[in-house]
Design a protein around this motif. Structure first.
Motif, PDB file in Angstrom:
ATOM      1  N   ARG A  61       4.502  11.596   0.342  1.00  0.00           N
ATOM      2  CA  ARG A  61       3.132  12.109   0.501  1.00  0.00           C
ATOM      3  C   ARG A  61       2.702  12.688  -0.841  1.00  0.00           C
ATOM      4  N   THR A  64       8.890   9.662   5.417  1.00  0.00           N
ATOM      5  CA  THR A  64       8.867  10.626   4.319  1.00  0.00           C
ATOM      6  C   THR A  64      10.169  11.416   4.259  1.00  0.00           C
ATOM      7  N   LEU A 118       5.064   8.241   9.696  1.00  0.00           N
ATOM      8  CA  LEU A 118       5.098   8.628   8.285  1.00  0.00           C
ATOM      9  C   LEU A 118       5.986   9.846   8.059  1.00  0.00           C
ATOM     10  N   THR A 159      -4.514   6.498   2.065  1.00  0.00           N
ATOM     11  CA  THR A 159      -4.766   7.667   2.907  1.00  0.00           C
ATOM     12  C   THR A 159      -4.442   7.369   4.366  1.00  0.00           C
ATOM     13  N   LEU A 160      -4.298   8.444   5.117  1.00  0.00           N
ATOM     14  CA  LEU A 160      -4.043   8.296   6.550  1.00  0.00           C
ATOM     15  C   LEU A 160      -5.203   7.567   7.218  1.00  0.00           C
ATOM     16  N   PRO A 188      -4.307  13.338   3.883  1.00  0.00           N
ATOM     17  CA  PRO A 188      -3.155  13.065   3.019  1.00  0.00           C
ATOM     18  C   PRO A 188      -3.127  11.589   2.633  1.00  0.00           C
ATOM     19  N   SER A 189      -2.445  11.292   1.524  1.00  0.00           N
ATOM     20  CA  SER A 189      -2.232   9.903   1.126  1.00  0.00           C
ATOM     21  C   SER A 189      -0.757   9.700   0.810  1.00  0.00           C
ATOM     22  N   PHE A 190      -0.335   8.428   0.866  1.00  0.00           N
ATOM     23  CA  PHE A 190       1.082   8.118   0.798  1.00  0.00           C
ATOM     24  C   PHE A 190       1.330   6.913  -0.115  1.00  0.00           C
TER      25      PHE A 190
END
Length: 281
Positions: free
Chosen positions: A68, A61, A57, A38-39, A73-75
């Motif tokens: 994402r 992205t 990011l 996550t952020l 948000p998570s990555f």
């Protein structure tokens, strides 16, 4: 004071390269994670402001290096990273990467140096380097030998779990190369136990009369993925001299394992040739 991602940046990273160094460091953080990050987690781990992370990011992205996955948000890593990894692996050459280390070992010991991996019931000689002397053991890179009758092979067999050993042995009795070859499972098992205890394998005229070989493991990620050996005239590798040779072998194996390109190449080869799930650590 709390460390941030910038504390690990390359010394050569100036003002204009700062964003690139930060972006690469983010990719490394995501690569180490077992799940999308996550952020907030990235903020905690890197020490960078969320506003800075959002900008980095966004670029990663858009270019496909990061994906994402939800609204937290998570990555996670994107497909472009795989393209880079595939391109890197395709350029690896274990034989070429090992050449310098083995040449130095051959020069230091005066014996033929060899890097081998287990392929079924045989050892594949990835690289062989011979010393500059008239009397020496001669072998070719790319050649093969039966694992049960060689130092390289016995070392690698000793690194297998008991339930994996049978897959790498022929039917009994094993082929006798000389009168000293171990031809039964009972004989070989005893030798492999001794090999594990002392940390090196010993081929005593078992593959060729007048030839002896000492081999140690080359460990990557705790696994015996390959073996490094020296081979030469039996009179020069008698038991009283094992200590010096084995010390040189272990030192060379450690140097080779620390080479990132060679280690990566050996990982690929090991995965392609044999199962790693039952190997000792």
């Amino acid at each position: 004071m709390r460390r941030t991602i910038d504390d690990d940046k390359p010394a050569a990273a100036n003002y204009h390269a700062h964003a690139l160094a930060r972006g690469l460091a983010l990719l490394e953080r995501l690569a180490k994670a077992k799940h999308p990050v996550t952020l907030g987690e990235l903020n905690d781990e890197t020490g960078l402001p969320k506003s800075t992370l959002v900008r980095l990011l966004a670029v990663l992205t858009e270019t496909g290096y990061v994906v994402r996955v939800d609204e937290r948000p998570s990555f996670r890593l994107g497909h472009k990273v795989l393209d880079l990894s595939t391109a890197y692996v395709s350029t690896l050459d274990a034989s070429a990467a090992a050449r310098g280390y083995l040449a130095a070992l051959a020069a230091t010991t005066g014996q033929t140096a060899n890097l081998g991996v287990l392929d079924g019931t045989q050892v594949l000689h990835l690289r062989v380097e011979e010393p500059d002397r008239p009397i020496r053991y001669t072998a070719m890179s790319g050649s093969r030998a039966d694992a049960h009758a060689t130092g390289l092979g016995k070392l690698l067999l000793a690194g297998l779990a008991p339930d994996a050993l049978a897959r790498h042995l022929p039917e009994e009795p094993y082929e006798a190369m000389t009168g000293s070859t171990l031809t039964t499972f009972a004989e070989l098992r005893a030798d492999l136990e001794l090999t594990r205890e002392r940390g090196y394998a010993y081929d005593d005229n078992e593959s060729n009369i007048g030839l002896r070989c000492l081999a140690v493991p080359l460990k990557i990620d705790g696994r015996w993925v390959a073996s490094v050996s020296v081979s030469g005239p039996a009179g020069e590798l008698d038991p009283d001299r094992h200590g010096g040779y084995v010390a040189e072998l272990h030192a060379t194996a450690a140097e080779m394992a620390a080479d990132p390109d060679l280690a990566a190449a050996l990982r690929v080869i090991h995965r392609s040739l044999s199962s790693t799930e039952g190997s000792h650590t």
